[in-house]
Scaffold this motif. Structure first.
Motif, PDB file in Angstrom:
ATOM      1  N   LEU A 185       5.195   2.390   3.388  1.00 54.97           N
ATOM      2  CA  LEU A 185       6.399   2.520   2.566  1.00 54.97           C
ATOM      3  C   LEU A 185       7.603   1.849   3.219  1.00 54.97           C
ATOM      4  N   LEU A 186       7.702   1.961   4.520  1.00 57.78           N
ATOM      5  CA  LEU A 186       8.824   1.328   5.210  1.00 57.78           C
ATOM      6  C   LEU A 186       8.754  -0.187   5.068  1.00 57.78           C
ATOM      7  N   ARG A 187       7.559  -0.747   5.169  1.00 56.47           N
ATOM      8  CA  ARG A 187       7.418  -2.200   5.002  1.00 56.47           C
ATOM      9  C   ARG A 187       7.754  -2.612   3.570  1.00 56.47           C
ATOM     10  N   ALA A 188       7.348  -1.790   2.591  1.00 50.36           N
ATOM     11  CA  ALA A 188       7.686  -2.109   1.199  1.00 50.36           C
ATOM     12  C   ALA A 188       9.194  -2.052   0.983  1.00 50.36           C
ATOM     13  N   LYS A 189       9.847  -1.090   1.630  1.00 44.90           N
ATOM     14  CA  LYS A 189      11.294  -0.947   1.501  1.00 44.90           C
ATOM     15  C   LYS A 189      12.036  -2.165   2.032  1.00 44.90           C
ATOM     16  N   ALA A 190      11.482  -2.834   3.043  1.00 45.04           N
ATOM     17  CA  ALA A 190      12.148  -3.967   3.671  1.00 45.04           C
ATOM     18  C   ALA A 190      12.122  -5.226   2.811  1.00 45.04           C
ATOM     19  N   ILE A 191      11.317  -5.244   1.758  1.00 41.77           N
ATOM     20  CA  ILE A 191      11.184  -6.418   0.888  1.00 41.77           C
ATOM     21  C   ILE A 191      12.051  -6.214  -0.348  1.00 41.77           C
ATOM     22  N   PRO A 192      12.780  -7.213  -0.808  1.00 37.23           N
ATOM     23  CA  PRO A 192      13.552  -7.064  -2.051  1.00 37.23           C
ATOM     24  C   PRO A 192      12.654  -6.622  -3.216  1.00 37.23           C
ATOM     25  N   ASN A 193      13.046  -5.531  -3.853  1.00 31.55           N
ATOM     26  CA  ASN A 193      12.261  -4.939  -4.942  1.00 31.55           C
ATOM     27  C   ASN A 193      10.856  -4.538  -4.490  1.00 31.55           C
ATOM     28  N   GLY A 194      10.696  -4.370  -3.183  1.00 37.51           N
ATOM     29  CA  GLY A 194       9.368  -4.019  -2.667  1.00 37.51           C
ATOM     30  C   GLY A 194       8.903  -2.650  -3.101  1.00 37.51           C
ATOM     31  N   MET A 195       9.833  -1.693  -3.204  1.00 41.56           N
ATOM     32  CA  MET A 195       9.444  -0.346  -3.624  1.00 41.56           C
ATOM     33  C   MET A 195       8.960  -0.350  -5.072  1.00 41.56           C
ATOM     34  N   LEU A 196       9.593  -1.163  -5.907  1.00 40.13           N
ATOM     35  CA  LEU A 196       9.142  -1.251  -7.298  1.00 40.13           C
ATOM     36  C   LEU A 196       7.731  -1.812  -7.358  1.00 40.13           C
ATOM     37  N   GLY A 197       7.488  -2.899  -6.642  1.00 38.60           N
ATOM     38  CA  GLY A 197       6.146  -3.477  -6.626  1.00 38.60           C
ATOM     39  C   GLY A 197       5.128  -2.513  -6.056  1.00 38.60           C
ATOM     40  N   TYR A 198       5.513  -1.796  -4.994  1.00 43.20           N
ATOM     41  CA  TYR A 198       4.611  -0.811  -4.384  1.00 43.20           C
ATOM     42  C   TYR A 198       4.228   0.267  -5.394  1.00 43.20           C
ATOM     43  N   LEU A 199       5.214   0.819  -6.093  1.00 39.46           N
ATOM     44  CA  LEU A 199       4.939   1.911  -7.037  1.00 39.46           C
ATOM     45  C   LEU A 199       4.101   1.433  -8.216  1.00 39.46           C
ATOM     46  N   VAL A 200       4.388   0.238  -8.707  1.00 39.96           N
ATOM     47  CA  VAL A 200       3.574  -0.306  -9.799  1.00 39.96           C
ATOM     48  C   VAL A 200       2.131  -0.452  -9.336  1.00 39.96           C
ATOM     49  N   GLY A 201       1.943  -0.953  -8.132  1.00 42.70           N
ATOM     50  CA  GLY A 201       0.587  -1.097  -7.612  1.00 42.70           C
ATOM     51  C   GLY A 201      -0.132   0.235  -7.519  1.00 42.70           C
ATOM     52  N   LYS A 202       0.563   1.260  -7.044  1.00 43.53           N
ATOM     53  CA  LYS A 202      -0.067   2.576  -6.921  1.00 43.53           C
ATOM     54  C   LYS A 202      -0.375   3.176  -8.295  1.00 43.53           C
ATOM     55  N   LEU A 203       0.514   2.968  -9.252  1.00 48.35           N
ATOM     56  CA  LEU A 203       0.250   3.476 -10.604  1.00 48.35           C
ATOM     57  C   LEU A 203      -0.976   2.799 -11.205  1.00 48.35           C
ATOM     58  N   VAL A 204      -1.094   1.489 -10.999  1.00 46.48           N
ATOM     59  CA  VAL A 204      -2.278   0.763 -11.490  1.00 46.48           C
ATOM     60  C   VAL A 204      -3.535   1.291 -10.823  1.00 46.48           C
ATOM     61  N   LEU A 205      -3.475   1.465  -9.497  1.00 45.31           N
ATOM     62  CA  LEU A 205      -4.637   1.935  -8.758  1.00 45.31           C
ATOM     63  C   LEU A 205      -5.047   3.336  -9.187  1.00 45.31           C
TER      64      LEU A 205
END
Length: 283
Positions: free
Chosen positions: A92-112
């Protein structure tokens, strides 16, 4: 292309990649098939018993209820566990460091998580067709009902999973969620009709999504006359939509707030502290 669109597309790709990787991981495959095996063994031995007041197989009645339970486990517990584990290992910390990374992370988890829940549903339903009689799989109406019950169930439970995952930092604390869920299973009519339970317990069960997910799956897959053994002798689709919709609205309103709070609090020092605690547990 806007940054949001880029994040959404990245999240979709991430979810599909993680889904594909689950089919090469023995532990993930075990998590797919072992609960299914246990459930099918249970309903196989229950097939000779009958629902009280009818000659319909209790095993055939239990399978759709268990499919609803599986949606809750997948949507709520599955996403919560993913978030908790990824907080501990720094994902999560690595996702936070990327612009809009948290959004992409959450979308990926929802898909999974959504895909895994659907795969589990198919895996559990398919073998039951061969030794359970009375399921309405040949009725187009059954599939129409599934077409709205399943998405509504996921929308009602996934935000709750995100809320729980944002509040729990230690994977060992997931038991605090699992134990109440087990209690709800006992009073939500998953394995046996709840008409004979005290009225207050029936009321408690009807507050939470689990009862309505089981009822929705039964309404899709069981004959219409089986509604006679339900509360109010009806499938109560309007009430089902109202309760699951209310949970969806509540989750969608609160989950983003809690997720933003969780993301703001993430830092390298917190990740390091959690890793140290994890190493101490292993040691």
């Amino acid at each position: 292309m806007s940054p949001t669109t880029t994040a959404l597309r990245a999240g979709l790709r991430r979810g599909l990649i993680e889904l594909r990787s689950t089919f090469t991981n023995f532990q993930d495959l075990w998590n797919y098939f072992f609960p299914t095996l246990v459930l099918l063994i249970a309903v196989f031995f229950m097939r000779g018993a009958t629902v009280p007041g009818t000659d319909f197989s209790l095993g055939a009645r239990t399978l759709p209820s268990a499919l609803g339970m599986g949606l809750l486990f997948g949507g709520l517990l599955g996403l919560a566990q993913q978030l908790v584990v990824d907080r501990e290992d720094g994902t999560l910390l690595r996702a936070k460091a990327i612009p809009n990374g948290m959004l992409g992370y959450l979308v990926g988890k929802l898909v999974l998580v959504s895909s895994v829940a659907m795969i589990g549903l198919v895996i559990q339903l398919t073998p039951g067709v061969f030794f359970l009689e009375g399921l309405r799989l040949g009725d187009p109406g059954a599939w129409l009902t599934l077409a709205w019950v399943v998405p509504l169930g996921l929308v009602a439970t996934l935000p709750l999973g995100a809320m729980i995952g944002s509040l729990i930092e230690n994977p060992r604390n997931m038991g605090l969620v699992v134990l109440p869920v087990m209690g709800l299973i006992a009073v939500s009519g998953i394995f046996y009709p709840i008409n004979d339970l005290p009225g207050w317990l029936q009321g408690v069960a009807q507050v939470f999504p689990l009862y309505w997910l089981g009822l929705g799956m039964r309404s899709a897959l069981l004959p219409a006359d089986l509604a006679a053994v339900e509360i109010s002798e009806s499938w109560r689709h309007l009430e089902m939509v109202a309760v699951l919709g209310a949970w969806a609205v509540l989750g969608l309103a609160l989950a983003p707030v809690l997720l933003r709070r969780m993301a703001r609090r993430e830092s390298g020092s917190r990740v390091a502290a959690r890793r140290e605690q994890a190493m101490q547990r292993v040691g």
